[in-house]
Write a protein that holds these residues in place. Sequence first.
Motif, PDB file in Angstrom:
ATOM      1  N   ASP A 127       0.709  -1.284  -0.060  1.00 17.01           N
ATOM      2  CA  ASP A 127       0.022  -0.231  -0.140  1.00 17.01           C
ATOM      3  C   ASP A 127       0.738   1.246   0.147  1.00 17.01           C
ATOM      4  O   ASP A 127       1.876   1.193   0.674  1.00 17.01           O
ATOM      5  CB  ASP A 127      -0.866  -0.122   1.139  1.00 17.01           C
ATOM      6  CG  ASP A 127      -2.152  -0.775   0.848  1.00 17.01           C
ATOM      7  OD1 ASP A 127      -2.340  -1.372  -0.160  1.00 17.01           O
ATOM      8  OD2 ASP A 127      -2.961  -1.220   2.224  1.00 17.01           O
ATOM      9  N   VAL A 128       0.635   2.234  -0.821  1.00 16.31           N
ATOM     10  CA  VAL A 128       1.200   3.462  -0.793  1.00 16.31           C
ATOM     11  C   VAL A 128       0.080   4.474  -0.614  1.00 16.31           C
ATOM     12  O   VAL A 128      -1.056   4.289  -0.889  1.00 16.31           O
ATOM     13  CB  VAL A 128       1.641   3.952  -1.964  1.00 16.31           C
ATOM     14  CG1 VAL A 128       2.936   2.824  -2.294  1.00 16.31           C
ATOM     15  CG2 VAL A 128       1.072   3.816  -3.319  1.00 16.31           C
ATOM     16  N   GLU A 129       0.438   5.648   0.210  1.00 16.16           N
ATOM     17  CA  GLU A 129      -0.402   6.651   0.512  1.00 16.16           C
ATOM     18  C   GLU A 129      -0.178   7.798  -0.552  1.00 16.16           C
ATOM     19  O   GLU A 129       0.775   8.198  -1.004  1.00 16.16           O
ATOM     20  CB  GLU A 129      -0.169   7.141   1.825  1.00 16.16           C
ATOM     21  CG  GLU A 129      -0.385   6.360   2.795  1.00 16.16           C
ATOM     22  CD  GLU A 129      -0.118   6.924   4.308  1.00 16.16           C
ATOM     23  OE1 GLU A 129      -0.052   8.347   4.263  1.00 16.16           O
ATOM     24  OE2 GLU A 129       0.188   6.396   5.371  1.00 16.16           O
ATOM     25  N   ILE A 130      -1.284   8.301  -1.231  1.00 14.31           N
ATOM     26  CA  ILE A 130      -1.490   9.453  -2.034  1.00 14.31           C
ATOM     27  C   ILE A 130      -2.253  10.536  -1.584  1.00 14.31           C
ATOM     28  O   ILE A 130      -3.611  10.029  -1.234  1.00 14.31           O
ATOM     29  CB  ILE A 130      -1.909   8.959  -3.593  1.00 14.31           C
ATOM     30  CG1 ILE A 130      -1.055   7.935  -4.103  1.00 14.31           C
ATOM     31  CG2 ILE A 130      -2.001  10.200  -4.446  1.00 14.31           C
ATOM     32  CD1 ILE A 130      -1.609   7.252  -5.251  1.00 14.31           C
ATOM     33  N   THR A 131      -1.959  11.654  -1.581  1.00 13.33           N
ATOM     34  CA  THR A 131      -2.788  12.794  -0.874  1.00 13.33           C
ATOM     35  C   THR A 131      -4.255  12.639  -1.526  1.00 13.33           C
ATOM     36  O   THR A 131      -4.179  12.635  -2.629  1.00 13.33           O
ATOM     37  CB  THR A 131      -2.163  14.155  -0.844  1.00 13.33           C
ATOM     38  OG1 THR A 131      -0.933  13.879  -0.226  1.00 13.33           O
ATOM     39  CG2 THR A 131      -2.959  15.225  -0.398  1.00 13.33           C
ATOM     40  N   GLY A 132      -5.225  12.673  -0.612  1.00 14.74           N
ATOM     41  CA  GLY A 132      -6.518  12.640  -1.514  1.00 14.74           C
ATOM     42  C   GLY A 132      -7.308  11.501  -1.663  1.00 14.74           C
ATOM     43  O   GLY A 132      -8.399  11.423  -2.115  1.00 14.74           O
ATOM     44  N   SER A 133      -6.317  10.470  -1.456  1.00 17.69           N
ATOM     45  CA  SER A 133      -7.050   8.980  -1.572  1.00 17.69           C
ATOM     46  C   SER A 133      -6.787   8.194  -0.304  1.00 17.69           C
ATOM     47  O   SER A 133      -5.819   8.255   0.179  1.00 17.69           O
ATOM     48  CB  SER A 133      -6.342   8.505  -2.829  1.00 17.69           C
ATOM     49  OG  SER A 133      -6.596   7.075  -3.175  1.00 17.69           O
ATOM     50  N   THR A 134      -7.491   7.225  -0.507  1.00 18.33           N
ATOM     51  CA  THR A 134      -7.215   6.138   0.478  1.00 18.33           C
ATOM     52  C   THR A 134      -6.006   5.365   0.220  1.00 18.33           C
ATOM     53  O   THR A 134      -5.577   5.412  -1.146  1.00 18.33           O
ATOM     54  CB  THR A 134      -8.389   5.006   0.624  1.00 18.33           C
ATOM     55  OG1 THR A 134      -8.743   4.564  -0.731  1.00 18.33           O
ATOM     56  CG2 THR A 134      -9.674   5.840   1.273  1.00 18.33           C
ATOM     57  N   PRO A 135      -5.326   4.605   0.862  1.00 18.41           N
ATOM     58  CA  PRO A 135      -4.057   3.891   0.297  1.00 18.41           C
ATOM     59  C   PRO A 135      -4.653   2.680  -0.736  1.00 18.41           C
ATOM     60  O   PRO A 135      -5.680   2.119  -0.590  1.00 18.41           O
ATOM     61  CB  PRO A 135      -3.708   2.980   1.524  1.00 18.41           C
ATOM     62  CG  PRO A 135      -4.221   3.830   2.733  1.00 18.41           C
ATOM     63  CD  PRO A 135      -5.537   4.572   2.272  1.00 18.41           C
ATOM     64  N   VAL A 136      -3.731   2.732  -1.808  1.00 18.61           N
ATOM     65  CA  VAL A 136      -3.752   1.946  -2.902  1.00 18.61           C
ATOM     66  C   VAL A 136      -2.548   1.023  -2.936  1.00 18.61           C
ATOM     67  O   VAL A 136      -1.457   1.467  -2.493  1.00 18.61           O
ATOM     68  CB  VAL A 136      -4.199   2.686  -3.912  1.00 18.61           C
ATOM     69  CG1 VAL A 136      -5.499   3.393  -3.989  1.00 18.61           C
ATOM     70  CG2 VAL A 136      -3.201   3.672  -4.702  1.00 18.61           C
ATOM     71  N   SER A 137      -2.594   0.131  -3.921  1.00 14.83           N
ATOM     72  CA  SER A 137      -1.426  -0.715  -3.960  1.00 14.83           C
ATOM     73  C   SER A 137      -0.360  -0.075  -5.144  1.00 14.83           C
ATOM     74  O   SER A 137      -0.877   0.971  -5.802  1.00 14.83           O
ATOM     75  CB  SER A 137      -1.778  -2.092  -5.014  1.00 14.83           C
ATOM     76  OG  SER A 137      -1.933  -1.703  -6.149  1.00 14.83           O
ATOM     77  N   ALA A 138       0.914  -0.109  -4.769  1.00 13.95           N
ATOM     78  CA  ALA A 138       1.957   0.575  -5.717  1.00 13.95           C
ATOM     79  C   ALA A 138       1.593   0.304  -7.119  1.00 13.95           C
ATOM     80  O   ALA A 138       1.818   1.435  -7.508  1.00 13.95           O
ATOM     81  CB  ALA A 138       3.312   0.281  -5.220  1.00 13.95           C
ATOM     82  N   LEU A 139       1.236  -0.936  -7.336  1.00 17.58           N
ATOM     83  CA  LEU A 139       1.023  -1.249  -9.043  1.00 17.58           C
ATOM     84  C   LEU A 139      -0.416  -0.075  -9.281  1.00 17.58           C
ATOM     85  O   LEU A 139       0.074   0.549 -10.337  1.00 17.58           O
ATOM     86  CB  LEU A 139       0.510  -2.684  -9.252  1.00 17.58           C
ATOM     87  CG  LEU A 139       0.468  -3.010 -10.436  1.00 17.58           C
ATOM     88  CD1 LEU A 139       1.441  -2.866 -11.553  1.00 17.58           C
ATOM     89  CD2 LEU A 139      -0.006  -4.543 -10.361  1.00 17.58           C
ATOM     90  N   ASP A 140      -1.186  -0.156  -8.612  1.00 15.97           N
ATOM     91  CA  ASP A 140      -2.353   0.806  -8.911  1.00 15.97           C
ATOM     92  C   ASP A 140      -1.738   2.415  -8.939  1.00 15.97           C
ATOM     93  O   ASP A 140      -2.388   2.696  -9.948  1.00 15.97           O
ATOM     94  CB  ASP A 140      -3.485   0.406  -8.086  1.00 15.97           C
ATOM     95  CG  ASP A 140      -4.293  -0.766  -8.040  1.00 15.97           C
ATOM     96  OD1 ASP A 140      -4.165  -1.561  -9.467  1.00 15.97           O
ATOM     97  OD2 ASP A 140      -5.122  -1.110  -7.350  1.00 15.97           O
TER      98      ASP A 140
END
Length: 198
Positions: free
Chosen positions: A93-106
């Motif tokens: 999982d990676v964190e992106i501002t404005g999003s819930t954590p998603v897989s690095a691939l996604d």
Amino acid sequence: MTQPSRTPTQITDSSGRTVAANVRRVRESRGWSTYELAQRLKEADRPISPSAVAKIERGERRVDVGDLMALAVALAVSPSALLLPINVDPLDDVEITGSTPVSALDAWEWIDGRGPLTLPPQSAGMHRVYEEVAQYRLYGRPHWLAEMEREEDEGREPRTRASRMMRAAGLESYEAEDGKRRIRRRQDEGRSDGPSMD
């Protein structure tokens, strides 16, 4: 009268922290000092002082869009190489501002323009998933690039920068026809295209 000391800015959003870490990672991997990076930024008409570069890397100075682009150019990487963590496994999982954590691939597929960051659950139906992907490509990609990618995904064209440049310049049909003419000419002259089997 003395001014009270100012508390340094601390970047707290996940994307800001990632940019800070990646600027340092790339700069250090290239063996550059903050002074060398600042010089490259100055040459790119985006002067950022060495102390400001150090503040960026410590998460004490925000990076605006112009800074991000200039840093990517100066460091000779894509903006995505600064925006997402690179030393992770595809399913982490990676964190992106404005999003819930998603897989690095996604996250990498999204930032490289390959598809939406998240998709509706399959329970919403394949029509809904298709609609999300279609809207992403409609609003998030130039039509000509989406067409090139479709042809590449279908196996009709190679996925190379040179091939894309030739197609954009309208040279693909000329090159293919020219190659076919040369093969026919060799066959008519009685020569083979491959090495002699004698």
